[in-house]
Design a protein around this motif. Structure first.
Motif, PDB file in Angstrom:
ATOM      1  N   HIS A 220       0.824  -1.204   0.000  1.00 49.48           N
ATOM      2  CA  HIS A 220       0.000   0.000   0.000  1.00 49.48           C
ATOM      3  C   HIS A 220       0.864   1.262   0.000  1.00 49.48           C
ATOM      4  O   HIS A 220       1.860   1.354   0.715  1.00 49.48           O
ATOM      5  N   ARG A 221       0.455   2.213  -0.830  1.00 44.42           N
ATOM      6  CA  ARG A 221       1.038   3.550  -0.848  1.00 44.42           C
ATOM      7  C   ARG A 221       2.536   3.564  -1.179  1.00 44.42           C
ATOM      8  O   ARG A 221       3.247   4.506  -0.854  1.00 44.42           O
ATOM      9  N   LEU A 222       3.021   2.521  -1.817  1.00 46.49           N
ATOM     10  CA  LEU A 222       4.420   2.464  -2.235  1.00 46.49           C
ATOM     11  C   LEU A 222       4.480   2.048  -3.701  1.00 46.49           C
ATOM     12  O   LEU A 222       3.598   1.337  -4.195  1.00 46.49           O
ATOM     13  N   PRO A 223       5.512   2.464  -4.426  1.00 49.61           N
ATOM     14  CA  PRO A 223       5.630   2.060  -5.838  1.00 49.61           C
ATOM     15  C   PRO A 223       5.677   0.541  -5.970  1.00 49.61           C
ATOM     16  O   PRO A 223       6.331  -0.149  -5.174  1.00 49.61           O
ATOM     17  N   SER A 224       4.990   0.026  -6.980  1.00 51.50           N
ATOM     18  CA  SER A 224       4.982  -1.417  -7.198  1.00 51.50           C
ATOM     19  C   SER A 224       6.295  -1.860  -7.836  1.00 51.50           C
ATOM     20  O   SER A 224       6.804  -1.206  -8.754  1.00 51.50           O
ATOM     21  N   PRO A 225       6.869  -2.971  -7.385  1.00 52.91           N
ATOM     22  CA  PRO A 225       8.106  -3.475  -7.988  1.00 52.91           C
ATOM     23  C   PRO A 225       7.880  -4.217  -9.291  1.00 52.91           C
ATOM     24  O   PRO A 225       8.829  -4.633  -9.949  1.00 52.91           O
ATOM     25  N   PHE A 226       6.624  -4.416  -9.686  1.00 49.74           N
ATOM     26  CA  PHE A 226       6.353  -5.151 -10.924  1.00 49.74           C
ATOM     27  C   PHE A 226       5.080  -4.624 -11.574  1.00 49.74           C
ATOM     28  O   PHE A 226       4.246  -3.995 -10.922  1.00 49.74           O
ATOM     29  N   GLU A 227       4.969  -4.870 -12.857  1.00 49.83           N
ATOM     30  CA  GLU A 227       3.757  -4.530 -13.596  1.00 49.83           C
ATOM     31  C   GLU A 227       2.880  -5.771 -13.715  1.00 49.83           C
ATOM     32  O   GLU A 227       3.357  -6.896 -13.629  1.00 49.83           O
ATOM     33  N   GLY A 228       1.604  -5.549 -13.943  1.00 52.93           N
ATOM     34  CA  GLY A 228       0.708  -6.676 -14.122  1.00 52.93           C
ATOM     35  C   GLY A 228       0.469  -7.411 -12.816  1.00 52.93           C
ATOM     36  O   GLY A 228       0.651  -6.867 -11.729  1.00 52.93           O
ATOM     37  N   PRO A 229       0.067  -8.680 -12.901  1.00 58.51           N
ATOM     38  CA  PRO A 229      -0.309  -9.427 -11.696  1.00 58.51           C
ATOM     39  C   PRO A 229       0.865  -9.855 -10.825  1.00 58.51           C
ATOM     40  O   PRO A 229       0.662 -10.267  -9.688  1.00 58.51           O
ATOM     41  N   GLY A 230       2.100  -9.797 -11.359  1.00 55.70           N
ATOM     42  CA  GLY A 230       3.258 -10.150 -10.535  1.00 55.70           C
ATOM     43  C   GLY A 230       3.936 -11.436 -10.962  1.00 55.70           C
ATOM     44  O   GLY A 230       3.641 -12.004 -12.006  1.00 55.70           O
ATOM     45  N   ARG A 231       4.843 -11.893 -10.134  1.00 53.26           N
ATOM     46  CA  ARG A 231       5.593 -13.125 -10.407  1.00 53.26           C
ATOM     47  C   ARG A 231       4.809 -14.343  -9.908  1.00 53.26           C
ATOM     48  O   ARG A 231       4.098 -14.279  -8.908  1.00 53.26           O
ATOM     49  N   PHE A 232       5.004 -15.460 -10.612  1.00 50.49           N
ATOM     50  CA  PHE A 232       4.298 -16.687 -10.247  1.00 50.49           C
ATOM     51  C   PHE A 232       5.244 -17.876 -10.272  1.00 50.49           C
ATOM     52  O   PHE A 232       6.170 -17.943 -11.078  1.00 50.49           O
ATOM     53  N   ARG A 233       4.959 -18.832  -9.395  1.00 51.66           N
ATOM     54  CA  ARG A 233       5.695 -20.094  -9.389  1.00 51.66           C
ATOM     55  C   ARG A 233       5.257 -20.961 -10.570  1.00 51.66           C
ATOM     56  O   ARG A 233       4.209 -20.734 -11.175  1.00 51.66           O
TER      57      ARG A 233
ATOM     58  N   SER B 188      -3.139 -15.960  -6.996  1.00 51.86           N
ATOM     59  CA  SER B 188      -2.547 -14.635  -6.789  1.00 51.86           C
ATOM     60  C   SER B 188      -1.052 -14.777  -6.552  1.00 51.86           C
ATOM     61  O   SER B 188      -0.586 -15.776  -6.006  1.00 51.86           O
ATOM     62  N   SER B 189      -0.311 -13.761  -6.949  1.00 52.32           N
ATOM     63  CA  SER B 189       1.122 -13.754  -6.706  1.00 52.32           C
ATOM     64  C   SER B 189       1.407 -13.613  -5.219  1.00 52.32           C
ATOM     65  O   SER B 189       0.785 -12.794  -4.521  1.00 52.32           O
ATOM     66  N   CYS B 190       2.343 -14.388  -4.717  1.00 51.74           N
ATOM     67  CA  CYS B 190       2.733 -14.304  -3.308  1.00 51.74           C
ATOM     68  C   CYS B 190       3.359 -12.958  -2.972  1.00 51.74           C
ATOM     69  O   CYS B 190       3.468 -12.602  -1.795  1.00 51.74           O
ATOM     70  N   PHE B 191       3.776 -12.213  -3.988  1.00 51.48           N
ATOM     71  CA  PHE B 191       4.395 -10.916  -3.758  1.00 51.48           C
ATOM     72  C   PHE B 191       3.371  -9.780  -3.716  1.00 51.48           C
ATOM     73  O   PHE B 191       3.745  -8.619  -3.550  1.00 51.48           O
TER      74      PHE B 191
END
Length: 288
Positions: free
Chosen positions: A130-143, A157-160
């Motif tokens: 929340h309220r911080l820049p996202s480290p990734f675009e889209g839904p995120g990293r996945f296993r 959902s991405s664990c990140f």
């Protein structure tokens, strides 16, 4: 293990990463071989994560032949970037080291919460917060196993991700603390081989069980009739009436019934691609 192992009981634990003493999202259900309906363990009581850890340790001491499903991710994506936290010199090399690192950083957090890891100046920057820049675009990293779930039209959902109703990161982190504190006293598949005797833990995704029980569209079961309908599709008799029909209670019961069936499916213990991630990412049982 060449075939499917046999078990004397099937335990599904709905998990929560909420940083309070007794999260309402914790629920434990148990099924036994046959058609009898799963039952909630300590129905009507609020569990703490520490109580569940102690209960699991008692199961280990008793040597019960139990298949235990935890509704959480036991590790973060690794294969996609050859590391959990690229750019962090202390990024753990495998899942067990990850569990130790999370528990160590969060040692002062009460209730086996994981607030300190999310706030870590380096590791925390890999999460969408929340309220911080996202480290990734889209839904995120996945296993790898989560990518497989997408191919079956599931929506993990991405664990990140730590934002929104679908965030699962804190559940994963608090679960890692519990896995570390088990200290190997219960094997965790696929990081460990399935033992010939005693209990074993697997990762579960309750949506897989719900779909097998005919629950579709992301809906949740919150009444007796719908619960019996889902249990019936999973070769289970009707349940004994509950004092509360929360989606956490019903998720655990439906998943325990599904585990009783799924445990005998040899293919689920040997998913394609498992060897690439068996020590780093792990696998969701049932994500074939």
């Amino acid at each position: 293990m060449s075939g499917a192992p046999a078990f004397d009981e099937f335990i599904a634990i709905d998990w929560s990463g909420q940083a309070i003493a007794r999260p309402p999202g914790l629920a434990v259900a148990r099924a036994v071989p046959g058609r009898s309906a799963p039952r909630l363990v300590r129905e009507g009581e609020r569990w703490s994560r520490q109580q569940i850890l102690d209960w699991l340790l008692d199961l280990a001491k008793a040597g019960r032949r139990a298949l235990i499903g935890l509704d959480l991710s036991p590790a973060f994506p690794y294969l996609d970037q050859r590391g959990y936290f690229p750019g962090w010199r202390e990024s753990p090399p495998d899942a067990r080291a990850l569990w130790e690192r999370v528990d160590s950083i969060c040692a002062a957090d009460p209730h086996l919460a994981a607030t300190s890891f999310v706030a870590h100046p380096v590791a925390g920057g890999h999460f969408r917060r929340h309220r911080l820049p996202s480290p990734f675009e889209g839904p995120g990293r996945f296993r790898l196993c989560e990518q497989r779930q997408f191919s079956h039209k599931l929506r993990p959902s991405s664990c990140f991700n730590l934002i929104g109703a679908a965030q699962v990161g804190k559940s994963s982190l608090t679960g890692m603390r519990v896995l570390h504190r088990l200290g190997g006293r219960i094997p965790v598949w696929p990081f460990d081989s399935v033992p010939e005797a005693g209990p074993v833990i697997v990762e579960i995704y309750t949506t897989i069980a719900a779909r097998a029980g005919g629950v579709t569209g992301g809906s949740k079961v919150k009444d007796a009739v719908s619960l019996d309908k889902a249990l019936g599709k999973l070769a289970s008799n009707r349940h004994a009436r509950l004092t509360s029909y929360t989606d956490h209670n019903t998720d655990a019961m439906i998943t325990a019934a599904w585990m009783r069936i799924a445990a005998g499916e040899t293919a689920l213990w040997h998913p394609q691609g498992l060897e690439q991630v068996a020590q780093t990412e792990g696998w969701t049982f049932g994500a074939g």
